[in-house]
Design an enzyme around this catalytic site. Structure first.
Site, mmCIF file in Angstrom:
data_model
loop_
_atom_site.group_PDB
_atom_site.id
_atom_site.type_symbol
_atom_site.label_atom_id
_atom_site.label_comp_id
_atom_site.label_asym_id
_atom_site.label_seq_id
_atom_site.Cartn_x
_atom_site.Cartn_y
_atom_site.Cartn_z
ATOM 1 C CG ASP A 73 -9.623 2.737 7.325
ATOM 2 O OD1 ASP A 73 -10.247 2.561 6.260
ATOM 3 O OD2 ASP A 73 -8.532 3.335 7.391
ATOM 4 C CG PHE B 93 -2.170 3.262 5.063
ATOM 5 C CD1 PHE B 93 -1.052 4.087 5.133
ATOM 6 C CD2 PHE B 93 -3.171 3.576 4.152
ATOM 7 C CE1 PHE B 93 -0.927 5.189 4.296
ATOM 8 C CE2 PHE B 93 -3.052 4.672 3.314
ATOM 9 C CZ PHE B 93 -1.928 5.484 3.385
ATOM 10 C CE LYS C 261 -6.931 2.661 -1.152
ATOM 11 N NZ LYS C 261 -6.474 2.653 0.229
HETATM 12 C C1 LIG Z 1 -5.995 3.772 0.999
HETATM 13 C C2 LIG Z 1 -6.437 3.752 2.405
HETATM 14 C C3 LIG Z 1 -6.709 4.954 3.092
HETATM 15 C C4 LIG Z 1 -6.455 6.310 2.491
HETATM 16 O O1 LIG Z 1 -7.312 6.559 1.427
HETATM 17 P P1 LIG Z 1 -7.024 7.834 0.478
HETATM 18 O O2 LIG Z 1 -8.222 7.852 -0.426
HETATM 19 O O3 LIG Z 1 -5.741 7.566 -0.241
HETATM 20 O O4 LIG Z 1 -6.948 9.021 1.356
HETATM 21 C C5 LIG Z 1 -7.189 4.856 4.375
HETATM 22 N N1 LIG Z 1 -7.390 3.669 4.961
HETATM 23 C C6 LIG Z 1 -7.140 2.496 4.330
HETATM 24 C C7 LIG Z 1 -7.410 1.214 5.038
HETATM 25 C C8 LIG Z 1 -6.649 2.504 3.032
HETATM 26 O O5 LIG Z 1 -6.364 1.346 2.430
#
Ligand SMILES: *Cc1c(COP(=O)(O)O)cnc(C)c1O
Length: 398
Positions: free
Chosen positions: A224, A139, A253
């Site tokens: 990521d 994701f 986050k």
């Molecule tokens: C939540 C998440 C995203 C997206 O972040 P947003 O701030 O909602 O755009 C991207 N990568 C990972 C691994 C995430 O958990």
């Protein structure tokens, strides 16, 4: 007086219908607890989805926001601002990276990473070497580029055509990578630990082998760390668990204790592909968000016991879940790293989440049947025990 019912009716009338929401209006938060409009208390094991990693309204974060908001709320990136520079220095001094680009969310940080990887490859190798390999079950966000990077069909359906040049491989399968890499590959982008996909931890050797391949072929390794970074797994950044360093890392986050922020970090040799005009974000590096992030980082850096206790509390939770697994046939597996913990069920997790909510515990279900626990890193043992008790009761009801 506006009641919860009135507000939810208005929400149904006025909000775009993108979330399936619980019928609760959260009004206040303090530490690991939140309170709804009627004053009902909940233990928060969601933390805004790994955002409020120090709990709600952490005093130093509140102070940092208050202080900054009184002197400067926003300034264009045509000019410098102090919190942005100080935060960049802190991130660089405590990671593999040399430079930081700030934005406002995880998806936006990943967009920046994808653009930087393409630009780096274009500058060095010319047209055509622009492909990025990502993992199934990953994701990376909800923008067009980041759903294209996300290796899950359910995020694609209805939004095609996707952005060109993404290929997916099974996670933690090095042979699949060897088969997929070719002369068009510019980067490999992975969550070090898959979050939304259900807290999937790769084999201990996977990233070392991936790193070796990337270095040999001048392919960029992008991590990521939007969810797994910022102390969530018991290390400041989760790449530290694997004894390697990426070329690019994204954060969001948990970075600013609840304020919107995103960051994309890279080594100098990669970052230099961006020059004035390459990329920008109006709100990126906002001084209020950056000052909040400095307060968060200071806690994570200075209170080294916090990262240690994140690991220990995580182990305590997972050990406590073992006896629960013995008496609860619906629990298939318990896994996790630090305070990023999954309870995989043999049945849908929705009813467990609802039962916990009724009993004053907020938890999240991802990938349909995986209960994800993301308590604040400074959660107390008493709070953990309370949560485990509610969880146990709710699981037994299934
Ligand atoms: C939540 C998440 C995203 C997206 O972040 P947003 O701030 O909602 O755009 C991207 N990568 C990972 C691994 C995430 O958990």
């Amino acid at each position: 007086m506006t009641t919860t019912r009135d507000l939810i009716n208005d929400a149904n009338d006025y909000l775009m219908n993108t979330y399936s929401q619980f019928p609760v209006v959260i009004d206040k938060g303090r530490g690991a607890e939140v309170f709804d409009l009627d004053g009902v208390k909940y233990l928060d094991f969601v933390s805004g989805l790994a955002v409020t990693n120090l709990g709600h309204c952490y005093p130093n974060v509140v102070l940092a926001i208050q202080k900054q908001i009184q002197s400067l709320i926003h300034i264009s990136n045509l000019y410098y601002n102090k919190p942005q520079i100080e935060l960049a220095a802190l991130l660089v001094q405590n990671s593999f990276a040399d430079r930081v680009f700030f934005c406002n969310s995880g998806a936006e940080a990943n967009e920046a990473a994808i653009k930087l990887a393409r630009k780096y490859s274009f500058d060095k190798f010319g047209h055509g070497r622009h492909e990025i390999i990502t993992a199934f079950n990953s994701f990376h966000g909800r923008t067009m580029a980041t759903i294209s990077a996300t290796g899950q069909e359910r995020f694609h359906t209805g939004f095609e055509p996707l952005l060109d040049g993404f290929h997916y491989v099974p996670f933690s399968d090095i042979d699949a990578i060897y088969r997929m890499v070719n002369e068009k590959t510019a980067a490999i982008m992975m969550e070090p630990i898959q979050g939304e996909g259900g807290v999937i931890i790769p084999s201990q050797t996977y990233f070392a082998e991936l790193r070796e391949l990337c270095t040999r072929k001048d392919i960029l390794l992008i991590f990521d760390e939007v969810q797994a970074g910022m102390g969530r797994t018991g290390k400041l950044f989760s790449y530290e668990h694997f004894g390697i360093e990426p070329d690019i890392m994204t954060l969001a986050k948990g970075l600013a204790g609840g304020m919107p922020i995103g960051a994309m970090l890279a080594r100098d040799s990669v970052a230099s592909a961006f020059t004035p005009g390459s990329h920008a974000s109006t709100f990126g590096g906002n001084p209020v968000s950056c000052n909040a992030a400095i307060a968060v980082l200071e806690v994570l850096l200075e209170e080294s016991a916090l990262l240690q206790s994140t690991q220990e509390t995580g182990e305590y939770i997972m050990e406590s879940l073992i006896p629960m697994k013995k008496v609860c046939p619906v629990i298939r597996e318990v896994r996790g790293k630090g305070l990023m913990i999954a309870i995989e069920l043999t049945v849908p997790g929705g009813p467990v989440v609802e039962e916990c909510l009724k009993n004053g515990l907020l938890i999240n279900c991802t990938a349909g049947n995986i209960i994800r626990l993301l308590p604040p890193l400074n959660i107390t043992r008493d709070e953990v025990d309370t949560a485990l008790h509610i969880l146990d009761k709710s699981l037994r009801k299934l």
